[in-house]
Write an enzyme that holds these catalytic residues in place. Structure first.
Site, PDB file in Angstrom:
ATOM      1  N   GLY A  11      -3.775  47.403  48.090  1.00 44.85           N
ATOM      2  CA  GLY A  11      -4.723  47.064  48.984  1.00 44.85           C
ATOM      3  C   GLY A  11      -4.050  46.452  50.321  1.00 44.85           C
ATOM      4  O   GLY A  11      -4.345  45.137  50.867  1.00 44.85           O
ATOM      5  N   SER A  12      -2.847  46.987  50.697  1.00 41.69           N
ATOM      6  CA  SER A  12      -2.018  46.432  51.941  1.00 41.69           C
ATOM      7  C   SER A  12      -3.202  46.600  53.306  1.00 41.69           C
ATOM      8  O   SER A  12      -2.980  45.428  54.053  1.00 41.69           O
ATOM      9  CB  SER A  12      -0.914  47.312  52.301  1.00 41.69           C
ATOM     10  OG  SER A  12      -1.220  48.529  52.721  1.00 41.69           O
ATOM     11  N   ASN A  13      -3.973  47.443  53.421  1.00 40.01           N
ATOM     12  CA  ASN A  13      -5.177  47.327  54.439  1.00 40.01           C
ATOM     13  C   ASN A  13      -5.959  46.431  54.185  1.00 40.01           C
ATOM     14  O   ASN A  13      -6.420  45.735  55.480  1.00 40.01           O
ATOM     15  CB  ASN A  13      -5.841  48.731  54.424  1.00 40.01           C
ATOM     16  CG  ASN A  13      -5.186  49.708  55.369  1.00 40.01           C
ATOM     17  OD1 ASN A  13      -4.808  49.576  56.572  1.00 40.01           O
ATOM     18  ND2 ASN A  13      -4.652  50.755  54.975  1.00 40.01           N
ATOM     19  N   LEU A  89      -9.649  55.828  46.127  1.00 43.33           N
ATOM     20  CA  LEU A  89      -9.560  56.885  45.795  1.00 43.33           C
ATOM     21  C   LEU A  89     -10.748  57.825  44.892  1.00 43.33           C
ATOM     22  O   LEU A  89     -10.529  58.759  44.584  1.00 43.33           O
ATOM     23  CB  LEU A  89      -7.897  57.186  44.868  1.00 43.33           C
ATOM     24  CG  LEU A  89      -6.811  56.813  45.512  1.00 43.33           C
ATOM     25  CD1 LEU A  89      -5.566  56.920  44.667  1.00 43.33           C
ATOM     26  CD2 LEU A  89      -6.826  57.340  46.869  1.00 43.33           C
ATOM     27  N   LYS A  90     -11.921  57.150  44.797  1.00 46.03           N
ATOM     28  CA  LYS A  90     -12.909  57.743  44.272  1.00 46.03           C
ATOM     29  C   LYS A  90     -13.925  58.177  45.199  1.00 46.03           C
ATOM     30  O   LYS A  90     -14.032  57.504  46.494  1.00 46.03           O
ATOM     31  CB  LYS A  90     -13.521  56.494  43.393  1.00 46.03           C
ATOM     32  CG  LYS A  90     -12.698  56.320  42.038  1.00 46.03           C
ATOM     33  CD  LYS A  90     -12.434  57.746  41.288  1.00 46.03           C
ATOM     34  CE  LYS A  90     -11.433  57.189  39.936  1.00 46.03           C
ATOM     35  NZ  LYS A  90     -10.808  58.426  39.167  1.00 46.03           N
ATOM     36  N   ASN A 106     -13.708  54.259  56.581  1.00 48.39           N
ATOM     37  CA  ASN A 106     -12.481  54.507  55.757  1.00 48.39           C
ATOM     38  C   ASN A 106     -11.228  54.775  56.728  1.00 48.39           C
ATOM     39  O   ASN A 106     -11.468  55.192  57.757  1.00 48.39           O
ATOM     40  CB  ASN A 106     -12.762  55.842  55.025  1.00 48.39           C
ATOM     41  CG  ASN A 106     -11.595  56.253  54.208  1.00 48.39           C
ATOM     42  OD1 ASN A 106     -10.957  55.367  53.333  1.00 48.39           O
ATOM     43  ND2 ASN A 106     -11.171  57.512  54.325  1.00 48.39           N
ATOM     44  N   HIS A 108      -7.587  56.926  56.853  1.00 48.20           N
ATOM     45  CA  HIS A 108      -6.786  57.950  56.216  1.00 48.20           C
ATOM     46  C   HIS A 108      -5.771  58.029  56.722  1.00 48.20           C
ATOM     47  O   HIS A 108      -5.401  57.998  58.401  1.00 48.20           O
ATOM     48  CB  HIS A 108      -7.734  59.285  56.498  1.00 48.20           C
ATOM     49  CG  HIS A 108      -7.117  60.450  55.735  1.00 48.20           C
ATOM     50  ND1 HIS A 108      -7.244  60.473  54.262  1.00 48.20           N
ATOM     51  CD2 HIS A 108      -6.187  61.431  56.181  1.00 48.20           C
ATOM     52  CE1 HIS A 108      -6.634  61.792  54.040  1.00 48.20           C
ATOM     53  NE2 HIS A 108      -6.074  62.102  55.111  1.00 48.20           N
ATOM     54  N   ASP A 149     -13.278  62.639  53.839  1.00 49.04           N
ATOM     55  CA  ASP A 149     -12.645  62.739  55.078  1.00 49.04           C
ATOM     56  C   ASP A 149     -13.343  63.555  56.026  1.00 49.04           C
ATOM     57  O   ASP A 149     -12.509  64.026  57.215  1.00 49.04           O
ATOM     58  CB  ASP A 149     -10.953  63.054  54.916  1.00 49.04           C
ATOM     59  CG  ASP A 149     -10.492  62.211  53.866  1.00 49.04           C
ATOM     60  OD1 ASP A 149     -10.734  61.159  53.666  1.00 49.04           O
ATOM     61  OD2 ASP A 149      -9.497  62.930  53.337  1.00 49.04           O
ATOM     62  N   GLU A 178      -2.298  52.317  60.470  1.00 46.80           N
ATOM     63  CA  GLU A 178      -3.253  51.984  59.824  1.00 46.80           C
ATOM     64  C   GLU A 178      -3.771  50.350  59.968  1.00 46.80           C
ATOM     65  O   GLU A 178      -4.746  49.913  60.210  1.00 46.80           O
ATOM     66  CB  GLU A 178      -3.178  52.272  58.484  1.00 46.80           C
ATOM     67  CG  GLU A 178      -3.129  53.880  57.954  1.00 46.80           C
ATOM     68  CD  GLU A 178      -2.966  54.078  56.661  1.00 46.80           C
ATOM     69  OE1 GLU A 178      -3.733  53.423  55.779  1.00 46.80           O
ATOM     70  OE2 GLU A 178      -2.172  54.811  56.246  1.00 46.80           O
TER      71      GLU A 178
END
EC number: 2.1.2.2
Length: 227
Positions: A11-13, A89-90, A106, A108, A149, A178
């Site tokens: 969870g760095s973002n 990732l789901k 999102n 990416h 994406d 990001e």
């Protein structure tokens, strides 16, 4: 804007977005952290922040509809009105995407549509960039649709591929981008400045100089030099 976070890893973002909220660069109220993994590092961030969490793995549910109902229930329980996919990732069920239409963003780690889609995440993306001999990579924030994406792009920023780069070195530079453009895109969403037409995003209002710029949008009442 009450913002829910979906994350599968550290969870760095999420941390970067929370920092932007604390610094006054993002007008959002963190509402909830959702993860599919009970051991995800993002849960430590949520605990430190005192945020409610929901651990919801699609494998625990009898089909996508039941999984979607659980996600929507958690989002409604905590009055979330926007979602940030921060290393999730789901695949988000279609029912959730539709319920939060043009309110799910999102991030990416490539310049989409290159190196995007099912299976393209994390180190695989950066190694793919290097294997292809690309001169640039970058990061993309996009609105989420029903596939991986492919949703309308909000912001992008390029990152130069340096001679001798490893996937890890490139990933670190892309991650820094990001952390900058994701909060900026969310701020645009918070101020209702994203318009979608024919699959493309238009950013409305003053204070955004060019496509892909990450200049901070003006805050309410802030003057701008643009007409």
């Amino acid at each position: 804007m009450r913002l829910a976070f979906f994350a599968s890893g550290g969870g760095s973002n999420v941390g970067a977005i929370l920092d932007a909220v604390d610094a006054g660069r993002l007008d959002a109220e963190p509402a909830l952290v959702v993860t599919d993994r009970p051991d995800a590092g993002v849960l430590d961030r949520a605990e430190a922040r005192g945020l409610p969490v929901a651990v919801l793995s699609p494998a625990r549910f009898d089909g996508e509809a039941a999984f979607a109902d659980a996600l929507l229930g958690a989002l409604r329980e905590h009055d979330a009105d926007a979602v940030a996919l921060a290393g999730y990732l789901k695949k988000v069920p279609d029912a959730v995407v539709e319920a939060f239409r043009h309110r799910v963003l999102n991030v990416h780690p490539s310049l989409l549509p290159a190196f995007g889609g099912a299976g393209w995440y994390g180190r695989r993306v950066h190694q793919g960039v290097l294997n292809a001999g690309c001169r640039v990579s970058g990061a993309t924030v996009h609105l989420v649709d029903g596939d991986y994406d492919t949703g309308p792009i909000v912001l992008q920023e390029a990152v130069r591929v340096e001679p001798g780069d490893t996937a890890e070195a490139l990933a670190a530079r892309v991650l820094a981008v990001e952390h900058r453009i994701f909060p900026a895109a969310l701020q645009l969403l918070a101020h209702d400045r994203l318009r979608v037409e024919d699959g493309r995003v238009t950013i409305t209002g003053p204070g955004f100089r060019a496509q892909g710029s990450v200049d901070e949008p003006p805050r309410p009442g802030q003057k701008t030099s643009e007409p």
